[in-house]
Design a protein around this motif. Structure first.
Motif, short mmCIF file in Angstrom:
data_model
loop_
_atom_site.label_atom_id
_atom_site.label_comp_id
_atom_site.label_asym_id
_atom_site.label_seq_id
_atom_site.Cartn_x
_atom_site.Cartn_y
_atom_site.Cartn_z
N PHE A 1 0.82 -1.22 0.00
CA PHE A 1 0.00 0.00 0.00
C PHE A 1 0.85 1.27 0.00
CE2 PHE A 1 -2.33 -3.37 2.24
CZ PHE A 1 -3.41 -3.50 1.37
N CYS A 2 1.83 1.34 0.93
CA CYS A 2 2.63 2.56 1.04
C CYS A 2 4.10 2.35 0.67
CB CYS A 2 2.52 3.15 2.45
SG CYS A 2 3.37 2.18 3.73
N LYS A 3 4.49 1.12 0.38
CA LYS A 3 5.85 0.75 -0.03
C LYS A 3 6.89 0.87 1.09
CE LYS A 3 4.34 0.18 -4.20
NZ LYS A 3 3.37 -0.86 -4.25
N HIS A 4 6.43 1.04 2.33
CA HIS A 4 7.35 1.11 3.47
C HIS A 4 8.03 -0.25 3.64
CE1 HIS A 4 8.91 2.88 7.10
NE2 HIS A 4 8.48 1.86 7.82
N SER A 5 9.30 -0.24 4.05
CA SER A 5 10.05 -1.49 4.10
C SER A 5 9.91 -2.27 5.41
CB SER A 5 11.54 -1.22 3.83
OG SER A 5 12.04 -0.35 4.83
N ASP A 6 9.35 -1.66 6.44
CA ASP A 6 9.21 -2.37 7.72
C ASP A 6 7.80 -2.91 7.88
OD1 ASP A 6 11.83 -1.91 8.56
OD2 ASP A 6 11.32 0.03 9.43
N THR A 7 7.70 -4.24 7.88
CA THR A 7 6.42 -4.90 8.14
C THR A 7 6.63 -5.94 9.23
OG1 THR A 7 6.77 -6.56 6.42
CG2 THR A 7 5.57 -4.57 5.78
N GLN A 8 5.59 -6.17 9.98
CA GLN A 8 5.65 -7.10 11.08
C GLN A 8 4.82 -8.34 10.75
OE1 GLN A 8 3.69 -5.59 14.55
NE2 GLN A 8 4.47 -7.20 15.88
N VAL A 9 5.37 -9.52 11.02
CA VAL A 9 4.63 -10.76 10.82
C VAL A 9 3.74 -10.98 12.03
CG1 VAL A 9 4.81 -13.26 10.54
CG2 VAL A 9 6.44 -11.77 9.39
N LEU A 10 2.43 -11.08 11.79
CA LEU A 10 1.46 -11.29 12.86
C LEU A 10 1.15 -12.76 13.09
CD1 LEU A 10 -1.04 -8.46 11.86
CD2 LEU A 10 0.78 -8.34 13.58
N ASP A 11 1.11 -13.52 11.99
CA ASP A 11 0.73 -14.93 12.09
C ASP A 11 1.39 -15.69 10.94
OD1 ASP A 11 -0.75 -17.20 13.02
OD2 ASP A 11 -2.21 -16.86 11.42
N THR A 12 1.85 -16.90 11.21
CA THR A 12 2.44 -17.77 10.20
C THR A 12 1.76 -19.13 10.26
OG1 THR A 12 4.58 -16.67 10.38
CG2 THR A 12 4.58 -18.87 9.42
N ARG A 13 1.33 -19.61 9.10
CA ARG A 13 0.69 -20.93 9.03
C ARG A 13 1.27 -21.71 7.85
NH1 ARG A 13 -5.21 -20.59 11.40
NH2 ARG A 13 -4.89 -18.76 12.68
N VAL A 14 1.39 -23.01 8.07
CA VAL A 14 1.87 -23.91 7.03
C VAL A 14 0.65 -24.63 6.45
CG1 VAL A 14 3.33 -25.91 6.53
CG2 VAL A 14 4.06 -24.22 8.21
N SER A 15 0.60 -24.77 5.12
CA SER A 15 -0.53 -25.46 4.48
C SER A 15 -0.57 -26.92 4.90
CB SER A 15 -0.43 -25.36 2.95
OG SER A 15 0.66 -26.14 2.49
N GLU A 16 -1.70 -27.56 4.69
CA GLU A 16 -1.86 -28.97 5.06
C GLU A 16 -0.84 -29.85 4.34
OE1 GLU A 16 -5.83 -30.43 4.68
OE2 GLU A 16 -6.66 -28.72 5.78
N GLY B 1 2.06 -28.92 3.47
CA GLY B 1 3.39 -28.59 3.95
C GLY B 1 4.28 -27.92 2.93
N ASP B 2 3.71 -27.51 1.79
CA ASP B 2 4.54 -26.93 0.74
C ASP B 2 4.33 -25.42 0.57
OD1 ASP B 2 1.99 -27.10 -0.26
OD2 ASP B 2 2.59 -27.82 -2.23
N LEU B 3 3.54 -24.82 1.46
CA LEU B 3 3.23 -23.40 1.34
C LEU B 3 3.16 -22.79 2.73
CD1 LEU B 3 2.20 -21.20 -0.77
CD2 LEU B 3 -0.07 -21.85 -0.02
N ILE B 4 3.74 -21.60 2.88
CA ILE B 4 3.66 -20.86 4.15
C ILE B 4 2.87 -19.58 3.89
CG2 ILE B 4 4.94 -19.63 5.92
CD1 ILE B 4 7.21 -21.60 5.51
N LYS B 5 1.86 -19.35 4.72
CA LYS B 5 1.02 -18.15 4.62
C LYS B 5 1.36 -17.26 5.81
CE LYS B 5 -3.83 -16.80 4.77
NZ LYS B 5 -5.21 -17.29 4.85
N ARG B 6 1.67 -15.99 5.53
CA ARG B 6 2.01 -15.05 6.61
C ARG B 6 1.09 -13.83 6.55
NH1 ARG B 6 6.93 -16.94 8.46
NH2 ARG B 6 8.35 -17.74 6.89
N ARG B 7 0.50 -13.50 7.69
CA ARG B 7 -0.26 -12.25 7.83
C ARG B 7 0.72 -11.21 8.32
NH1 ARG B 7 -4.08 -10.37 5.47
NH2 ARG B 7 -4.88 -9.17 7.19
N ARG B 8 0.74 -10.06 7.67
CA ARG B 8 1.68 -9.00 8.01
C ARG B 8 0.96 -7.68 8.25
NH1 ARG B 8 7.09 -10.03 6.39
NH2 ARG B 8 7.31 -12.04 5.37
#
Length: 148
Positions: A5-20, A22-29
């Motif tokens: 959205f704003c191109k700022h370089s600092d983002t924080q990872v809120l949640d990390t989940r691995v797919s069933e 096991g070949d994909l990682i989803k991160r909420r930032r």
């Protein structure tokens, strides 16, 4: 990771989940600057070999070509999407296991035929009739005998 959205370089990872699988990682930032949230996905990038066509030209591996050709062969056949996906994964695993930088297109055709033979005999014959360019009934009969 830059905020989309704003191109700022600092983002924080809120949640990390691995797919069933096991070949994909989803991160909420969350962006530190604009406070907007977004999702990123991580998947291992595998280097599949380049394809050498019959005329000698080289093209990048294109998964959709296999998906499309198998889809045509399997049209109106009782094979689940999961089974087709597994077959395509098997083909790609074999390609990776070969460890080659280039592979002939006819080798991929053989791998597709092997998977179709396992999935559905009618789809196998459909694909083989195009892939092997049957020109007469004897060629077709030979392929049928091979199935028996």
């Amino acid at each position: 990771m830059h905020c989309p959205f704003c191109k700022h370089s600092d983002t924080q990872v809120l949640d990390t989940r691995v797919s069933e699988e096991g070949d994909l990682i989803k991160r909420r930032r969350r962006c530190e600057k604009c406070d907007k949230r977004f999702t990123t996905y991580e998947r291992a990038e595998l280097a599949l070999p380049a394809i050498v066509k019959k005329n000698g030209s080289r093209v990048e591996y294109n998964r959709s070509k296999i998906v499309d050709s198998m889809g045509i062969a399997l049209r109106k056949r009782p094979v689940s999407a999961e089974a087709v996906e597994e077959a395509i994964r098997n083909i790609e695993e074999r390609l990776l296991a070969m460890g080659e930088k280039e592979i002939a297109s006819d080798r991929i055709g053989e791998l597709v035929m092997r998977e179709l033979k396992r999935l559905d005999k009618v789809a196998y014959i459909r694909f083989a009739s195009v892939y092997k360019s049957f020109t007469d009934i004897e060629s077709f009969e030979s392929a049928l005998k091979e199935l028996k």
